[in-house]
Design a protein around this motif. Structure first.
Motif, PDB file in Angstrom:
ATOM      1  N   LYS A 107       1.010  -1.266   0.065  1.00  0.00           N
ATOM      2  CA  LYS A 107       0.043   0.108  -0.394  1.00  0.00           C
ATOM      3  C   LYS A 107       1.157   1.269  -0.119  1.00  0.00           C
ATOM      4  O   LYS A 107       0.533   2.093  -0.707  1.00  0.00           O
ATOM      5  N   GLN A 108       1.911   1.311   0.631  1.00  0.00           N
ATOM      6  CA  GLN A 108       2.736   2.076   0.588  1.00  0.00           C
ATOM      7  C   GLN A 108       4.448   1.943  -0.015  1.00  0.00           C
ATOM      8  O   GLN A 108       4.397   0.880  -0.371  1.00  0.00           O
ATOM      9  N   ILE A 109       4.531   3.351   0.229  1.00  0.00           N
ATOM     10  CA  ILE A 109       6.268   2.957  -0.596  1.00  0.00           C
ATOM     11  C   ILE A 109       7.795   4.275  -0.172  1.00  0.00           C
ATOM     12  O   ILE A 109       6.242   5.475   0.658  1.00  0.00           O
ATOM     13  N   TYR A 110       8.563   3.908   0.339  1.00  0.00           N
ATOM     14  CA  TYR A 110       9.178   4.702   1.535  1.00  0.00           C
ATOM     15  C   TYR A 110      10.895   4.833   0.662  1.00  0.00           C
ATOM     16  O   TYR A 110      10.871   3.870  -0.148  1.00  0.00           O
ATOM     17  N   ALA A 111      11.433   6.006   0.650  1.00  0.00           N
ATOM     18  CA  ALA A 111      12.952   6.620   0.578  1.00  0.00           C
ATOM     19  C   ALA A 111      13.567   6.807   0.345  1.00  0.00           C
ATOM     20  O   ALA A 111      13.116   7.724   2.002  1.00  0.00           O
ATOM     21  N   GLN A 112      14.865   6.649   0.936  1.00  0.00           N
ATOM     22  CA  GLN A 112      16.156   7.083   2.462  1.00  0.00           C
ATOM     23  C   GLN A 112      17.116   7.312   1.035  1.00  0.00           C
ATOM     24  O   GLN A 112      17.502   6.744   0.624  1.00  0.00           O
ATOM     25  N   VAL A 113      17.583   8.277   1.647  1.00  0.00           N
ATOM     26  CA  VAL A 113      18.984   8.765   0.568  1.00  0.00           C
ATOM     27  C   VAL A 113      20.249   8.224   2.305  1.00  0.00           C
ATOM     28  O   VAL A 113      20.163   8.907   3.851  1.00  0.00           O
ATOM     29  N   ILE A 114      21.288   6.783   2.124  1.00  0.00           N
ATOM     30  CA  ILE A 114      21.771   6.625   3.046  1.00  0.00           C
ATOM     31  C   ILE A 114      23.507   6.893   2.428  1.00  0.00           C
ATOM     32  O   ILE A 114      23.785   6.718   1.680  1.00  0.00           O
ATOM     33  N   ASP A 115      23.895   6.990   3.141  1.00  0.00           N
ATOM     34  CA  ASP A 115      25.266   7.303   3.231  1.00  0.00           C
ATOM     35  C   ASP A 115      25.952   6.011   3.844  1.00  0.00           C
ATOM     36  O   ASP A 115      26.488   5.420   5.847  1.00  0.00           O
ATOM     37  N   ASP A 116      26.451   5.210   2.523  1.00  0.00           N
ATOM     38  CA  ASP A 116      26.922   3.752   3.651  1.00  0.00           C
ATOM     39  C   ASP A 116      28.639   4.027   4.547  1.00  0.00           C
ATOM     40  O   ASP A 116      28.452   2.835   5.212  1.00  0.00           O
ATOM     41  N   ASN A 117      29.459   4.874   4.502  1.00  0.00           N
ATOM     42  CA  ASN A 117      30.461   4.831   5.205  1.00  0.00           C
ATOM     43  C   ASN A 117      29.905   5.247   6.673  1.00  0.00           C
ATOM     44  O   ASN A 117      30.685   4.455   7.082  1.00  0.00           O
ATOM     45  N   ILE A 129      11.214  13.138  -1.622  1.00  0.00           N
ATOM     46  CA  ILE A 129      12.651  12.942  -1.293  1.00  0.00           C
ATOM     47  C   ILE A 129      13.796  14.007  -1.823  1.00  0.00           C
ATOM     48  O   ILE A 129      15.153  13.891  -1.325  1.00  0.00           O
ATOM     49  N   ALA A 130      13.484  14.434  -3.426  1.00  0.00           N
ATOM     50  CA  ALA A 130      14.703  14.841  -3.871  1.00  0.00           C
ATOM     51  C   ALA A 130      14.394  16.273  -2.992  1.00  0.00           C
ATOM     52  O   ALA A 130      15.679  17.090  -2.661  1.00  0.00           O
ATOM     53  N   GLU A 131      13.119  16.266  -2.153  1.00  0.00           N
ATOM     54  CA  GLU A 131      13.555  18.473  -1.589  1.00  0.00           C
ATOM     55  C   GLU A 131      14.250  18.176  -0.580  1.00  0.00           C
ATOM     56  O   GLU A 131      15.419  18.570  -0.234  1.00  0.00           O
ATOM     57  N   ALA A 132      14.363  16.591   0.178  1.00  0.00           N
ATOM     58  CA  ALA A 132      15.374  16.337   1.242  1.00  0.00           C
ATOM     59  C   ALA A 132      15.759  16.407   1.181  1.00  0.00           C
ATOM     60  O   ALA A 132      17.129  16.894   1.849  1.00  0.00           O
ATOM     61  N   ALA A 133      16.532  15.429   0.136  1.00  0.00           N
ATOM     62  CA  ALA A 133      18.300  15.119   0.287  1.00  0.00           C
ATOM     63  C   ALA A 133      18.574  16.815  -0.190  1.00  0.00           C
ATOM     64  O   ALA A 133      19.721  17.270   0.486  1.00  0.00           O
ATOM     65  N   GLN A 134      18.716  17.678  -1.116  1.00  0.00           N
ATOM     66  CA  GLN A 134      18.422  18.670  -1.233  1.00  0.00           C
ATOM     67  C   GLN A 134      18.931  20.129   0.206  1.00  0.00           C
ATOM     68  O   GLN A 134      19.744  20.894   0.415  1.00  0.00           O
ATOM     69  N   LYS A 135      18.498  19.653   0.975  1.00  0.00           N
ATOM     70  CA  LYS A 135      18.671  19.731   2.498  1.00  0.00           C
ATOM     71  C   LYS A 135      19.838  19.814   3.027  1.00  0.00           C
ATOM     72  O   LYS A 135      20.037  20.474   3.726  1.00  0.00           O
ATOM     73  N   ALA A 136      19.698  18.545   2.982  1.00  0.00           N
ATOM     74  CA  ALA A 136      20.676  17.791   3.601  1.00  0.00           C
ATOM     75  C   ALA A 136      22.691  18.553   3.014  1.00  0.00           C
ATOM     76  O   ALA A 136      22.482  17.020   3.133  1.00  0.00           O
ATOM     77  N   GLY A 137      21.902  19.162   1.853  1.00  0.00           N
ATOM     78  CA  GLY A 137      22.812  19.020   0.863  1.00  0.00           C
ATOM     79  C   GLY A 137      23.554  18.481   0.106  1.00  0.00           C
ATOM     80  O   GLY A 137      24.651  18.325  -0.691  1.00  0.00           O
ATOM     81  N   VAL A 138      22.519  17.436  -0.248  1.00  0.00           N
ATOM     82  CA  VAL A 138      23.308  16.351  -1.490  1.00  0.00           C
ATOM     83  C   VAL A 138      22.756  16.462  -2.557  1.00  0.00           C
ATOM     84  O   VAL A 138      21.543  16.741  -2.953  1.00  0.00           O
ATOM     85  N   GLU A 139      23.250  16.344  -4.355  1.00  0.00           N
ATOM     86  CA  GLU A 139      22.724  16.985  -5.291  1.00  0.00           C
ATOM     87  C   GLU A 139      22.606  15.278  -6.325  1.00  0.00           C
ATOM     88  O   GLU A 139      22.057  15.243  -6.771  1.00  0.00           O
ATOM     89  N   ARG A 140      23.798  14.082  -5.557  1.00  0.00           N
ATOM     90  CA  ARG A 140      23.994  13.516  -6.928  1.00  0.00           C
ATOM     91  C   ARG A 140      23.629  12.308  -5.832  1.00  0.00           C
ATOM     92  O   ARG A 140      24.462  11.998  -4.951  1.00  0.00           O
ATOM     93  N   VAL A 141      23.471  11.570  -6.701  1.00  0.00           N
ATOM     94  CA  VAL A 141      22.327   9.777  -5.907  1.00  0.00           C
ATOM     95  C   VAL A 141      23.046   8.882  -6.735  1.00  0.00           C
ATOM     96  O   VAL A 141      23.088   8.487  -7.765  1.00  0.00           O
ATOM     97  N   VAL A 142      23.347   7.213  -6.627  1.00  0.00           N
ATOM     98  CA  VAL A 142      22.958   6.351  -6.489  1.00  0.00           C
ATOM     99  C   VAL A 142      22.104   5.432  -6.606  1.00  0.00           C
ATOM    100  O   VAL A 142      21.230   6.240  -5.534  1.00  0.00           O
ATOM    101  N   PHE A 143      21.392   5.025  -7.208  1.00  0.00           N
ATOM    102  CA  PHE A 143      20.171   4.616  -7.054  1.00  0.00           C
ATOM    103  C   PHE A 143      19.870   3.272  -6.872  1.00  0.00           C
ATOM    104  O   PHE A 143      20.290   2.373  -8.028  1.00  0.00           O
ATOM    105  N   ASP A 144      19.405   2.904  -5.367  1.00  0.00           N
ATOM    106  CA  ASP A 144      18.832   1.347  -5.277  1.00  0.00           C
ATOM    107  C   ASP A 144      17.575   1.127  -5.323  1.00  0.00           C
ATOM    108  O   ASP A 144      17.157   1.677  -4.748  1.00  0.00           O
TER     109      ASP A 144
END
Length: 117
Positions: A36-46, A78-93
């Motif tokens: 029923k739902q969908i979730y997304a996260q931007v994660i720093d694996d280091n 998620i794009a808005e939240a990532a840009q607030k966190a200073g992230v512009e480029r990501v790898v998609f999982d």
């Protein structure tokens, strides 16, 4: 040997995660899709930290549309939240899911929102 859906996805997920790794400079955008739902996260694996997250569960406007449009709303958030966190480029999982439907919709709207991947 026939695998059930869960084991098949887990096998695909392991194969993807061997190659996809999020760094501090380019974190990983991961997607989880329930029935029923969908979730997304931007994660720093280091460091193992979640930099930004968004989900359709607590969004009022996402509950009133179909699931593909719901994913598009989450992609923009998620794009808005990532840009607030200073992230512009990501790898998609894509997390073992096929790249079509809700996953594709989320990815396309995240790109429109300003994320590059």
């Amino acid at each position: 040997m026939a695998l059930n859906k869960v084991l098949r996805r887990a096998k695909i997920k392991r194969r993807i995660r061997k190659k996809v790794f999020g760094t501090t400079a380019i974190p990983r955008l991961t997607v989880f899709r329930s029935n029923k739902q969908i979730y997304a996260q931007v994660i720093d694996d280091n460091t193992g930290r979640t930099l930004a997250s968004a989900g359709s569960l607590k969004m009022e406007d996402a509950q009133k549309v179909n699931k593909v449009n719901q994913a598009a709303i989450v992609g923009k958030k998620i794009a808005e939240a990532a840009q607030k966190a200073g992230v512009e480029r990501v790898v998609f999982d894509r997390n073992g899911y096929l790249y079509h439907g809700r996953i594709k919709s989320l990815a396309d709207s995240a790109r429109e929102g300003g994320l590059k991947f």
